[in-house]
Design an enzyme around this catalytic site. Sequence first.
Site, PDB file in Angstrom:
ATOM      1  N   LYS A 202     -24.762 112.185  30.154  1.00 25.55           N
ATOM      2  CA  LYS A 202     -25.584 111.005  29.893  1.00 25.55           C
ATOM      3  C   LYS A 202     -25.941 110.961  28.415  1.00 25.55           C
ATOM      4  O   LYS A 202     -26.578 111.881  27.896  1.00 25.55           O
ATOM      5  CB  LYS A 202     -26.851 111.040  30.745  1.00 25.55           C
ATOM      6  CG  LYS A 202     -27.809 109.907  30.403  1.00 25.55           C
ATOM      7  CD  LYS A 202     -28.942 109.782  31.387  1.00 25.55           C
ATOM      8  CE  LYS A 202     -29.895 108.696  30.932  1.00 25.55           C
ATOM      9  NZ  LYS A 202     -30.984 108.493  31.873  1.00 25.55           N
ATOM     10  N   ARG A 212     -34.553  99.275  30.692  1.00 27.63           N
ATOM     11  CA  ARG A 212     -35.943  99.666  30.392  1.00 27.63           C
ATOM     12  C   ARG A 212     -36.878  98.479  30.581  1.00 27.63           C
ATOM     13  O   ARG A 212     -38.019  98.642  31.015  1.00 27.63           O
ATOM     14  CB  ARG A 212     -36.023 100.258  28.989  1.00 27.63           C
ATOM     15  CG  ARG A 212     -35.297 101.603  28.935  1.00 27.63           C
ATOM     16  CD  ARG A 212     -35.315 102.253  27.555  1.00 27.63           C
ATOM     17  NE  ARG A 212     -34.418 103.414  27.552  1.00 27.63           N
ATOM     18  CZ  ARG A 212     -33.947 103.992  26.458  1.00 27.63           C
ATOM     19  NH1 ARG A 212     -34.307 103.546  25.267  1.00 27.63           N
ATOM     20  NH2 ARG A 212     -33.142 105.041  26.540  1.00 27.63           N
ATOM     21  N   LYS A 225     -34.614 108.862  22.762  1.00 31.79           N
ATOM     22  CA  LYS A 225     -34.427 109.943  23.733  1.00 31.79           C
ATOM     23  C   LYS A 225     -33.409 110.969  23.238  1.00 31.79           C
ATOM     24  O   LYS A 225     -32.805 111.695  24.029  1.00 31.79           O
ATOM     25  CB  LYS A 225     -34.024 109.343  25.088  1.00 31.79           C
ATOM     26  CG  LYS A 225     -35.076 108.384  25.668  1.00 31.79           C
ATOM     27  CD  LYS A 225     -34.810 107.987  27.128  1.00 31.79           C
ATOM     28  CE  LYS A 225     -35.934 107.109  27.676  1.00 31.79           C
ATOM     29  NZ  LYS A 225     -35.743 106.762  29.109  1.00 31.79           N
ATOM     30  N   LYS A 256     -22.274 108.332  31.730  1.00 32.34           N
ATOM     31  CA  LYS A 256     -23.134 107.165  31.511  1.00 32.34           C
ATOM     32  C   LYS A 256     -23.425 107.008  30.040  1.00 32.34           C
ATOM     33  O   LYS A 256     -23.807 108.008  29.433  1.00 32.34           O
ATOM     34  CB  LYS A 256     -24.434 107.401  32.284  1.00 32.34           C
ATOM     35  CG  LYS A 256     -25.443 106.305  32.147  1.00 32.34           C
ATOM     36  CD  LYS A 256     -26.689 106.675  32.892  1.00 32.34           C
ATOM     37  CE  LYS A 256     -27.738 105.651  32.545  1.00 32.34           C
ATOM     38  NZ  LYS A 256     -29.039 106.110  32.800  1.00 32.34           N
ATOM     39  N   SER A 282     -26.875  98.775  32.168  1.00 34.58           N
ATOM     40  CA  SER A 282     -27.469  97.443  32.033  1.00 34.58           C
ATOM     41  C   SER A 282     -26.928  96.674  30.832  1.00 34.58           C
ATOM     42  O   SER A 282     -26.702  95.464  30.919  1.00 34.58           O
ATOM     43  CB  SER A 282     -28.988  97.578  31.961  1.00 34.58           C
ATOM     44  OG  SER A 282     -29.360  98.436  30.896  1.00 34.58           O
ATOM     45  N   TYR A 321     -24.311  96.970  38.516  1.00 38.07           N
ATOM     46  CA  TYR A 321     -25.169  95.873  38.974  1.00 38.07           C
ATOM     47  C   TYR A 321     -24.343  94.729  39.546  1.00 38.07           C
ATOM     48  O   TYR A 321     -24.884  93.831  40.176  1.00 38.07           O
ATOM     49  CB  TYR A 321     -26.053  95.379  37.812  1.00 38.07           C
ATOM     50  CG  TYR A 321     -26.907  96.501  37.257  1.00 38.07           C
ATOM     51  CD1 TYR A 321     -28.039  96.935  37.945  1.00 38.07           C
ATOM     52  CD2 TYR A 321     -26.556  97.178  36.087  1.00 38.07           C
ATOM     53  CE1 TYR A 321     -28.798  97.997  37.470  1.00 38.07           C
ATOM     54  CE2 TYR A 321     -27.308  98.236  35.610  1.00 38.07           C
ATOM     55  CZ  TYR A 321     -28.427  98.641  36.300  1.00 38.07           C
ATOM     56  OH  TYR A 321     -29.164  99.699  35.848  1.00 38.07           O
TER      57      TYR A 321
HETATM   58  C1  PBG Z   1     -33.807 106.850  33.074  1.00 37.05           C
HETATM   59  C2  PBG Z   1     -32.610 106.051  33.413  1.00 37.05           C
HETATM   60  C3  PBG Z   1     -32.045 105.131  32.532  1.00 37.05           C
HETATM   61  C4  PBG Z   1     -31.010 104.521  33.210  1.00 37.05           C
HETATM   62  C5  PBG Z   1     -30.933 105.077  34.495  1.00 37.05           C
HETATM   63  N1  PBG Z   1     -31.946 106.043  34.600  1.00 37.05           N
HETATM   64  C6  PBG Z   1     -32.436 104.706  31.166  1.00 37.05           C
HETATM   65  C7  PBG Z   1     -32.735 105.687  30.128  1.00 37.05           C
HETATM   66  O1  PBG Z   1     -32.257 106.827  30.148  1.00 37.05           O
HETATM   67  O2  PBG Z   1     -33.486 105.302  29.236  1.00 37.05           O
HETATM   68  C8  PBG Z   1     -30.179 103.465  32.575  1.00 37.05           C
HETATM   69  C9  PBG Z   1     -29.462 102.539  33.435  1.00 37.05           C
HETATM   70  C10 PBG Z   1     -29.016 101.295  32.787  1.00 37.05           C
HETATM   71  O3  PBG Z   1     -29.149 101.054  31.568  1.00 37.05           O
HETATM   72  O4  PBG Z   1     -28.500 100.485  33.544  1.00 37.05           O
HETATM   73  N2  PBG Z   1     -33.992 108.049  33.599  1.00 37.05           N
END
Ligand code: PBG
Length: 334
Positions: A202, A212, A225, A256, A282, A321
């Site tokens: 990730k 978010r 992050k 991801k 997203s 999605y």
């Molecule tokens: C957070 C989490 C995130 C997503 C899934 N779980 C966002 C992040 O790490 O800030 C992102 C999913 C997306 O953008 O569709 N634990």
Amino acid sequence: MFNYSADFPFHRGRRLRKNSWIRDLVTENYVSVNDLIWPIFVVEGENKIEPISELPGINRYSIDNLLKIASSAFELGIKCVALFPYTPSKLKSEKCEEAYNPDNLVNKATRLLKKELPDLGVMLDVALDPYNSLGHDGLVKKNKILNDETLEVLIKQSLVQAESGADILGPSDMMDGRVKLIRENLEKNNFKDTIILSYSAKFSSGFYGPFRAAIGSSGNLKGDKKSYQLNYLNYKEALKDVALDLKEGADMVMVKPGMPYLDLCRQICDTFNVPTFAYQVSGEYAMLSNGIKNGTFDKNQILIETISCFKRAGCNGVLTYFAYEIAKFLKTEN
Ligand code: PBG
């Protein structure tokens, strides 16, 4: 690689692309509803369907409507949904207590879905960001994200999720050692069959912005992050994290974001013999749906193509999605 093909004109690649029956016969991959996990946003209240402006076409559902939409997804053949809560700010705190409240939104939703639709898989995220007044996936002290203290909370969060009936837990927090401690605690409490699909590769990414907003954490988050999510310039580090998560007890792993990270999908599928998923996140959804809306792309064509690319890269499936839309399209096609 063998180089055995004859030279032109004895070899003509187009013979095998001439028309659809021969293309179908020699196809190496195909997309089906079995490839899809559908992430859904959940909100408190009754009879609510709230559109999310950052994700055109995607809504937050109150639990009663979640049941309706999940039933219809199940009828379309979708095998699993992943639930994400929109948490009102009064329930957020620096200690993230709501994360391990057995009656929090996603746990209530999971209990209902497992009761009414026992054959639909339910996946929950293990991470603190929906519950954290500081917006991070872990506990924060003096601008630092605390690793070991966060693990204590994640262990409690994952246990109540398993108790609610979640089939798959997805640690997405990127703290060191979390899979090991979550797995140990599940075993200790007799949750021997709970699946861990770890967000192993990730990356710290600009593609998460709309998510978010969808869970209501963008206003809380200060900074980035990068001290826990992976650097997108790194490849070997991602493979190391996958290896570690598997050693710690993950059953399946995830890459991801999705499309810009297909190199890792391919390498992880080739290196580790475990089911590998990609998350079409997203920001990818927003890009594609804006392109569809303004006529740049043909909707069904572009959606099937993107999922096909994940399959070609070796993935077993995709969190997207678009899952519901794709499932509808596949149904009408067959
Ligand atoms: C957070 C989490 C995130 C997503 C899934 N779980 C966002 C992040 O790490 O800030 C992102 C999913 C997306 O953008 O569709 N634990």
